[in-house]
Design a protein around this motif. Structure first.
Motif, PDB file in Angstrom:
ATOM      1  N   UNK A  49       0.827  -1.214   0.000  1.00  6.32           N
ATOM      2  CA  UNK A  49       0.000   0.000   0.000  1.00  6.32           C
ATOM      3  C   UNK A  49       0.856   1.257   0.000  1.00  6.32           C
ATOM      4  N   UNK A  50       1.968   1.261   0.719  1.00  8.06           N
ATOM      5  CA  UNK A  50       2.875   2.416   0.697  1.00  8.06           C
ATOM      6  C   UNK A  50       3.501   2.582  -0.682  1.00  8.06           C
ATOM      7  N   UNK A  51       3.902   1.469  -1.286  1.00  8.69           N
ATOM      8  CA  UNK A  51       4.510   1.534  -2.615  1.00  8.69           C
ATOM      9  C   UNK A  51       3.513   2.029  -3.659  1.00  8.69           C
ATOM     10  N   UNK A  52       2.257   1.659  -3.529  1.00 10.12           N
ATOM     11  CA  UNK A  52       1.227   2.128  -4.453  1.00 10.12           C
ATOM     12  C   UNK A  52       1.051   3.644  -4.381  1.00 10.12           C
ATOM     13  N   UNK A  53       1.380   4.216  -3.230  1.00  4.88           N
ATOM     14  CA  UNK A  53       1.286   5.666  -3.073  1.00  4.88           C
ATOM     15  C   UNK A  53       2.545   6.389  -3.537  1.00  4.88           C
ATOM     16  N   UNK A 191       4.457   2.934  19.858  1.00  2.00           N
ATOM     17  CA  UNK A 191       3.538   1.990  19.222  1.00  2.00           C
ATOM     18  C   UNK A 191       2.605   2.812  18.334  1.00  2.00           C
ATOM     19  N   UNK A 192       2.748   2.642  17.025  1.00  2.00           N
ATOM     20  CA  UNK A 192       2.026   3.476  16.062  1.00  2.00           C
ATOM     21  C   UNK A 192       0.594   3.019  15.835  1.00  2.00           C
ATOM     22  N   UNK A 193       0.351   1.733  16.017  1.00  2.00           N
ATOM     23  CA  UNK A 193      -0.996   1.260  15.755  1.00  2.00           C
ATOM     24  C   UNK A 193      -1.137  -0.225  16.014  1.00  2.00           C
ATOM     25  N   UNK A 194      -2.365  -0.669  15.942  1.00  2.00           N
ATOM     26  CA  UNK A 194      -2.720  -2.061  16.212  1.00  2.00           C
ATOM     27  C   UNK A 194      -3.526  -2.603  15.037  1.00  2.00           C
ATOM     28  N   UNK A 262      -3.914   2.780   8.957  1.00  2.00           N
ATOM     29  CA  UNK A 262      -2.533   2.497   9.340  1.00  2.00           C
ATOM     30  C   UNK A 262      -1.556   3.069   8.319  1.00  2.00           C
ATOM     31  N   UNK A 263      -1.878   2.919   7.047  1.00  2.00           N
ATOM     32  CA  UNK A 263      -1.024   3.462   5.997  1.00  2.00           C
ATOM     33  C   UNK A 263      -0.959   4.980   6.096  1.00  2.00           C
ATOM     34  N   UNK A 264      -2.092   5.613   6.356  1.00  2.00           N
ATOM     35  CA  UNK A 264      -2.107   7.061   6.506  1.00  2.00           C
ATOM     36  C   UNK A 264      -1.249   7.516   7.688  1.00  2.00           C
ATOM     37  N   UNK A 265      -1.276   6.738   8.758  1.00  2.00           N
ATOM     38  CA  UNK A 265      -0.454   7.075   9.923  1.00  2.00           C
ATOM     39  C   UNK A 265       1.027   6.997   9.592  1.00  2.00           C
ATOM     40  N   UNK A 266       1.409   5.980   8.834  1.00  2.00           N
ATOM     41  CA  UNK A 266       2.815   5.855   8.428  1.00  2.00           C
ATOM     42  C   UNK A 266       3.186   6.951   7.440  1.00  2.00           C
ATOM     43  N   UNK A 267       2.291   7.231   6.497  1.00  2.00           N
ATOM     44  CA  UNK A 267       2.599   8.239   5.463  1.00  2.00           C
ATOM     45  C   UNK A 267       2.680   9.643   6.036  1.00  2.00           C
ATOM     46  N   UNK A 268       2.093   9.868   7.185  1.00  2.00           N
ATOM     47  CA  UNK A 268       2.111  11.204   7.783  1.00  2.00           C
ATOM     48  C   UNK A 268       3.295  11.433   8.705  1.00  2.00           C
ATOM     49  N   UNK A 269       4.152  10.439   8.837  1.00  2.00           N
ATOM     50  CA  UNK A 269       5.316  10.607   9.712  1.00  2.00           C
ATOM     51  C   UNK A 269       6.238  11.688   9.160  1.00  2.00           C
TER      52      UNK A 269
END
Length: 270
Positions: A49-53, A191-194, A262-269
């Motif tokens: 999903x990150x690579x697709x973005x 801990x970024x997410x569950x 979860x992807x949005x949380x990682x992408x917003x770092x």
């Protein structure tokens, strides 16, 4: 979390240096308290999903005794060694995700890795220091399950900026996940997410959603772990079929949507 760090039985400050020429913006570990909850699948899906973005993504498969990342992507063969003596990651076919795994460093990847803890830790260290990772936006580390010596050593060695905790709905799995959560806290890794895998299934005939392992709101676990970002992944026959084929990059949008938060949380770092 202990207030007096001098009482901690381990150091958290001895991070290893990357190989020359490698630059990684974000290093994220995907952890679980026990095996069998889908940690590697979640790692692969987050990478997809990150690579697709449009992000440059790599996966360090640190689960040496249960390496499965190459199989999920259909990768075969051996990692190439550059003229500088560095391992070159193998890129996935569709999205170019860079992968390093013990399964790509053995002539027979089906042979069991029967190594003691220090040797396992040394191998993971080399996957960090002796690999030409190049420039990556995200490196996802598929961690060994549990809280024993090897995952502890990995979390000490690598400059992790956060962890994603993977669990399943059963009380037993959630109970064990607490240990992974507390280990991250003791090592001062956010801990970024569950992610709750196998959270539910959807009837193919009527579309009704039902809980295979019983209904227990994920919000309860999130509140207990003080985690803001959560994702619920269903039991999905298409996902099972694609992972068996080594074709996880062609997963449909429905699974991607379940991991969107979860992807949005990682992408917003930052």
């Amino acid at each position: 979390m202990p207030e007096n760090r001098s009482n901690m039985p381990f150091s958290v400050d001895n991070h290893l240096a990357l190989s020359e020429g490698s630059q990684i913006k974000h290093v994220i570990a995907v952890v679980s308290g026990k095996g069998g909850v889908g940690k590697s699948t979640v790692t692969a899906l987050l990478a997809v999903e990150l690579a697709k973005q449009g992000y440059k993504v790599g996966i360090l498969d640190a689960d040496l005794t249960g390496a499965s990342i190459p199989y999920l992507f259909g990768l075969q063969g051996l990692l190439r060694v550059s003229d500088k003596g560095l391992l070159e990651p193998m890129e996935t076919k569709k999205l170019g995700i860079r992968v390093v795994s013990i399964a790509l460093a053995m002539e027979n990847p089906e042979m069991a890795v029967i190594w003691r803890g220090p040797l396992l830790s040394k191998a993971i260290q080399q996957f960090w220091t002796d690999v030409n990772w190049g420039e990556l936006d995200y490196l996802l580390v598929d961690m060994p399950p549990g809280t024993s010596d090897v995952p502890l050593t990995v979390m000490q060695m690598l400059p992790l900026q956060g962890v994603v905790v993977v669990t399943s709905p059963q009380d037993m799995a959630r109970s064990v996940v607490k240990k992974a959560y507390h280990m991250a806290n003791q090592l001062q890794v956010p801990v970024l997410g569950l992610v709750e895998n196998m959270s539910y299934a959807v009837c193919p005939h009527c579309g009704e959603r039902f809980s295979v392992f019983g209904q227990k709101p994920l919000s309860e676990a999130a509140k207990e772990f003080n985690v803001q970002v959560c994702a619920e992944m269903p039991l999905d026959p298409q996902l099972a079929e694609l992972t068996d084929k080594g074709d996880i990059e062609n997963i449909g949008e429905s699974i991607g949507l379940t991991l969107q938060s979860m992807v949005e949380a990682l992408a917003s770092m930052p």
